[in-house]
Design a protein around this motif. Sequence first.
Motif, mmCIF file in Angstrom:
data_model
loop_
_atom_site.group_PDB
_atom_site.id
_atom_site.type_symbol
_atom_site.label_atom_id
_atom_site.label_comp_id
_atom_site.label_asym_id
_atom_site.label_seq_id
_atom_site.Cartn_x
_atom_site.Cartn_y
_atom_site.Cartn_z
ATOM 1 N N ALA A 23 0.829 -1.204 0.000
ATOM 2 C CA ALA A 23 0.000 0.000 0.000
ATOM 3 C C ALA A 23 0.863 1.253 0.000
ATOM 4 C CB ALA A 23 -0.940 -0.007 1.206
ATOM 5 N N GLU A 24 1.961 1.219 0.764
ATOM 6 C CA GLU A 24 2.869 2.366 0.764
ATOM 7 C C GLU A 24 3.480 2.577 -0.616
ATOM 8 O OE1 GLU A 24 5.482 1.261 3.966
ATOM 9 O OE2 GLU A 24 4.366 2.481 5.411
ATOM 10 N N GLU A 25 3.802 1.495 -1.301
ATOM 11 C CA GLU A 25 4.362 1.600 -2.655
ATOM 12 C C GLU A 25 3.333 2.192 -3.617
ATOM 13 O OE1 GLU A 25 7.056 1.471 -5.706
ATOM 14 O OE2 GLU A 25 7.417 1.113 -3.580
ATOM 15 N N VAL A 26 2.083 1.766 -3.506
ATOM 16 C CA VAL A 26 1.025 2.319 -4.360
ATOM 17 C C VAL A 26 0.857 3.812 -4.087
ATOM 18 C CG1 VAL A 26 -1.475 2.304 -4.769
ATOM 19 C CG2 VAL A 26 -0.216 0.158 -4.690
ATOM 20 N N ASP A 40 -8.189 12.351 -1.710
ATOM 21 C CA ASP A 40 -9.051 11.809 -0.662
ATOM 22 C C ASP A 40 -8.779 10.319 -0.459
ATOM 23 O OD1 ASP A 40 -11.217 11.872 1.222
ATOM 24 O OD2 ASP A 40 -12.425 10.835 -0.290
ATOM 25 N N LEU A 41 -8.614 9.590 -1.564
ATOM 26 C CA LEU A 41 -8.326 8.159 -1.482
ATOM 27 C C LEU A 41 -6.980 7.921 -0.799
ATOM 28 C CD1 LEU A 41 -8.970 5.221 -2.182
ATOM 29 C CD2 LEU A 41 -7.875 5.603 -4.389
ATOM 30 N N ARG A 42 -5.964 8.688 -1.178
ATOM 31 C CA ARG A 42 -4.650 8.544 -0.543
ATOM 32 C C ARG A 42 -4.740 8.827 0.957
ATOM 33 N NH1 ARG A 42 -2.746 10.810 -5.267
ATOM 34 N NH2 ARG A 42 -2.652 12.899 -4.391
ATOM 35 N N GLY A 43 -5.506 9.834 1.336
ATOM 36 C CA GLY A 43 -5.671 10.157 2.749
ATOM 37 C C GLY A 43 -6.333 9.023 3.521
ATOM 38 N N ARG A 44 -7.372 8.429 2.938
ATOM 39 C CA ARG A 44 -8.045 7.314 3.613
ATOM 40 C C ARG A 44 -7.136 6.093 3.712
ATOM 41 N NH1 ARG A 44 -13.466 6.419 0.533
ATOM 42 N NH2 ARG A 44 -12.028 6.854 -1.143
ATOM 43 N N VAL A 45 -6.394 5.820 2.644
ATOM 44 C CA VAL A 45 -5.487 4.670 2.670
ATOM 45 C C VAL A 45 -4.383 4.881 3.712
ATOM 46 C CG1 VAL A 45 -3.758 3.408 1.333
ATOM 47 C CG2 VAL A 45 -5.967 3.922 0.310
ATOM 48 N N ALA A 47 -4.557 6.687 6.415
ATOM 49 C CA ALA A 47 -5.151 6.563 7.753
ATOM 50 C C ALA A 47 -5.334 5.097 8.121
ATOM 51 C CB ALA A 47 -6.491 7.293 7.798
ATOM 52 N N ARG A 48 -5.792 4.295 7.182
ATOM 53 C CA ARG A 48 -5.978 2.866 7.460
ATOM 54 C C ARG A 48 -4.648 2.154 7.636
ATOM 55 N NH1 ARG A 48 -10.912 2.262 3.410
ATOM 56 N NH2 ARG A 48 -12.557 2.908 4.843
ATOM 57 N N MET A 49 -3.634 2.592 6.904
ATOM 58 C CA MET A 49 -2.306 1.988 7.072
ATOM 59 C C MET A 49 -1.753 2.290 8.459
ATOM 60 S SD MET A 49 -0.282 2.188 3.427
ATOM 61 C CE MET A 49 0.638 3.506 4.050
ATOM 62 N N HIS A 50 -1.921 3.513 8.915
ATOM 63 C CA HIS A 50 -1.453 3.859 10.259
ATOM 64 C C HIS A 50 -2.190 3.027 11.307
ATOM 65 C CE1 HIS A 50 1.258 7.004 9.102
ATOM 66 N NE2 HIS A 50 0.313 7.662 8.438
ATOM 67 N N GLN A 51 -3.496 2.834 11.098
ATOM 68 C CA GLN A 51 -4.277 2.020 12.017
ATOM 69 C C GLN A 51 -3.789 0.569 11.992
ATOM 70 O OE1 GLN A 51 -8.427 1.806 11.033
ATOM 71 N NE2 GLN A 51 -8.965 0.673 12.878
ATOM 72 N N ALA A 52 -3.505 0.035 10.805
ATOM 73 C CA ALA A 52 -3.016 -1.345 10.681
ATOM 74 C C ALA A 52 -1.647 -1.491 11.344
ATOM 75 C CB ALA A 52 -2.947 -1.747 9.213
ATOM 76 N N LYS A 53 -0.786 -0.489 11.180
ATOM 77 C CA LYS A 53 0.525 -0.534 11.826
ATOM 78 C C LYS A 53 0.392 -0.531 13.339
ATOM 79 C CE LYS A 53 3.364 1.644 8.258
ATOM 80 N NZ LYS A 53 4.190 2.817 7.916
#
Length: 103
Positions: A23-26, A40-45, A47-53
């Motif tokens: 996801a970080e690469e994308v 907006d999509l990058r911001g949501r992704v 936020a979800r990546m930070h939550q997953a981490k």
Amino acid sequence: MDDMTMVQKDKLMGDLRTVISDAEEVLRMTASEAGESAADLRGRVQARMHQAKDELRHLQEAAVAKAKAAGHAADDFVHDNPWKSIGIAAGIGLVVGLLVSRR
């Protein structure tokens, strides 16, 4: 916790790390894309990546705590039952020695 659950948890943690990395690469590849919906999509992704981490870190901390507790329990057992521990270690050593000598 049995070995199968630990294997599944390790696999899940590895898979989650892979997904986060992908996801970080994308996000890096689409950073030049313009438009409000892309931002907006990058911001949501993100936020979800930070939550997953964060969830991955908590899962890892829980696994480390359980491993430490198991280590302390084993240490306590050895201190409380030294002769049993010596007998168990000798038995395991004998079995390993027999298995190695067969090869």
